[in-house]
Write an enzyme that holds these catalytic residues in place. Structure first.
Site, PDB file in Angstrom:
ATOM      1  CG  ASP A 204     -13.665 -13.653  36.486  1.00 63.71           C
ATOM      2  OD1 ASP A 204     -13.013 -12.386  36.734  1.00 63.71           O
ATOM      3  OD2 ASP A 204     -13.816 -14.310  37.400  1.00 63.71           O
ATOM      4  N   GLY A 230     -17.062  -9.189  31.940  1.00 61.73           N
ATOM      5  CA  GLY A 230     -17.692  -7.680  32.169  1.00 61.73           C
ATOM      6  C   GLY A 230     -17.506  -7.609  33.708  1.00 61.73           C
ATOM      7  CG  PHE A 232     -19.478  -9.350  39.843  1.00 64.03           C
ATOM      8  CD1 PHE A 232     -18.948  -8.380  40.649  1.00 64.03           C
ATOM      9  CD2 PHE A 232     -18.888 -10.667  39.973  1.00 64.03           C
ATOM     10  CE1 PHE A 232     -18.061  -8.338  41.534  1.00 64.03           C
ATOM     11  CE2 PHE A 232     -17.601 -10.890  40.796  1.00 64.03           C
ATOM     12  CZ  PHE A 232     -17.241  -9.589  41.549  1.00 64.03           C
ATOM     13  CG  HIS A 250     -14.780 -14.564  50.775  1.00 58.63           C
ATOM     14  ND1 HIS A 250     -13.839 -15.579  51.166  1.00 58.63           N
ATOM     15  CD2 HIS A 250     -14.270 -14.375  49.471  1.00 58.63           C
ATOM     16  CE1 HIS A 250     -12.765 -15.688  50.392  1.00 58.63           C
ATOM     17  NE2 HIS A 250     -13.124 -15.248  49.269  1.00 58.63           N
TER      18      HIS A 250
END
Ligand SMILES: C[S@@+](CC[C@H](N)C(=O)[O-])C[C@H]1O[C@@H](n2cnc3c(N)ncnc32)[C@H](O)[C@@H]1O
Length: 340
Positions: A204, A230, A232, A250
């Protein structure tokens, strides 16, 4: 109780308004911490006002509404206010507590941003960004207390969802499970509990991972879970044979999802499995949580809920083949996909 369909249309509209006011009032009761005080012992309204630093005559009207709708009850002749079974769910730091969820969603930053939903529909912009002048993730980094409350909300709010996932999905065939945007790792923890031979990676944003460290240690998983901070959009820890993405796709529009999925595709082991946990929008005309959640995502993050064909298409464009969609007892479905 009168069925909604049996009421005249105007009365149904009033019912919607009533539900909205009720939800907001319960959330304010949660935000004020009334249930935490009442969990110690029942109180008179003036004692409750003193303990919560509130204005007694105004509080008495909120308490009256909570009693009327079965959140609190009155006992004795004085009378003293106590919690009902429903009110117990507003007490903090208990398994199944709904307090954080209500505070974040309808007595905090989300509620204020929802107030600008009309602006989103008019302009196509994200209501949160219009209201706060920045996107939600940047805002949480700038307001770490609210950010932490949101992360705790995700744990509390999704406990029932995680349980429903664990009941229908078998994680025991995996060796290395990577939770992408895993927050405090609530789903990862359950998956590792089900599969004691597996190890995990919780990935995360660095600030969220710093918060999660204590949670993972307290769960006795420090030796089995690698913590990785980090973005994504840059890269995702490699080598897992299962990649979990719960409430991630979402949050983003298709272009951003494409970037995240391309990084999962680079990271995932041959023969690995991607597991997406989001609502799946049913065919048109079905009243379903997902279509309201979709508006929530439009207003909060600029993301969206998707239909199965939309998910298949999104995954297909980034090198994944949708294998199946498994419903659960919660509003979330499990979408399984294989790297092509
Ligand atoms: C809606 S929460 C879902 C959390 C968790 N998967 C759950 O279901 O409880 C979305 C998560 O995405 C994380 N996130 C947002 N932007 C990110 C980024 N650029 N890189 C990694 N994680 C990110 C947030 O910090 C947050 O934990």
């Amino acid at each position: 109780m009168t069925q909604q369909q049996d009421l005249p249309p105007q009365a149904r509209v009033i019912q919607m308004l009533e539900q909205f006011w009720l939800a907001r009032s319960v959330a304010v009761a949660a935000r004020l911490g009334l249930a935490d005080v009442l969990a110690q012992r029942s109180r008179t309204v003036s004692e409750l006002a003193e303990a919560t630093g509130t204005h007694a005559p105004s509080l008495s009207r909120l308490v009256r509404a909570m009693v009327a709708y079965g959140v609190f009850r009155e006992e004795g002749s004085e009378p003293r206010i106590a919690l009902t079974e429903l009110g117990e769910t507003l007490v903090s730091d208990r398994p199944g507590s709904m307090r954080e969820l209500l505070m974040t969603l309808i007595a905090g930053e989300h509620y204020r941003a929802w107030g600008d939903l009309d602006q989103s529909i008019r302009s196509g912009r994200t209501a949160f960004d219009i209201h706060y002048g920045t996107d939600i993730w940047t805002w949480y980094r700038q307001h770490p207390e609210a950010g932490e409350e949101f992360n705790r909300t995700m744990v509390a709010a999704t406990a029932a969802v995680n349980q429903a996932v664990i009941e229908v999905y078998d994680f025991r065939r995996f060796r290395h499970i990577v939770d992408v945007g895993g927050g405090h790792g609530s789903l990862l923890r359950l998956a590792l509990e089900q599969n004691p031979a597996a190890r995990g990676t919780l990935f995360d944003q660095p600030g969220v991972i710093a918060e999660a460290r204590g949670v993972i240690a307290a769960a006795g998983l420090a030796g089995r879970v690698e913590l990785s901070g980090g973005s994504f959009f840059e890269s995702i820890p490699a080598g897992g044979d299962a990649y979990l993405m719960k409430y991630i796709l979402h949050d983003w529009d298709d272009a951003k999802c494409g970037m995240i999925l391309a990084n999962v595709r680079k990271a995932i082991a041959d023969g690995g499995t991607l597991l997406v946990f989001d609502t799946v929008i049913p065919p048109p005309g079905t009243p379903d949580f997902s279509v309201l959640m979709d508006l929530n995502m439009m207003a909060m993050t600029g993301g969206r809920e998707r239909t199965e064909p939309e998910l298949r298409d999104l995954l297909g464009r980034t090198g994944f083949a949708l294998r199946r969609v498994l419903p659960t007892q919660s509003h979330v479905s499990i979408t399984e996909a294989d790297p092509m």
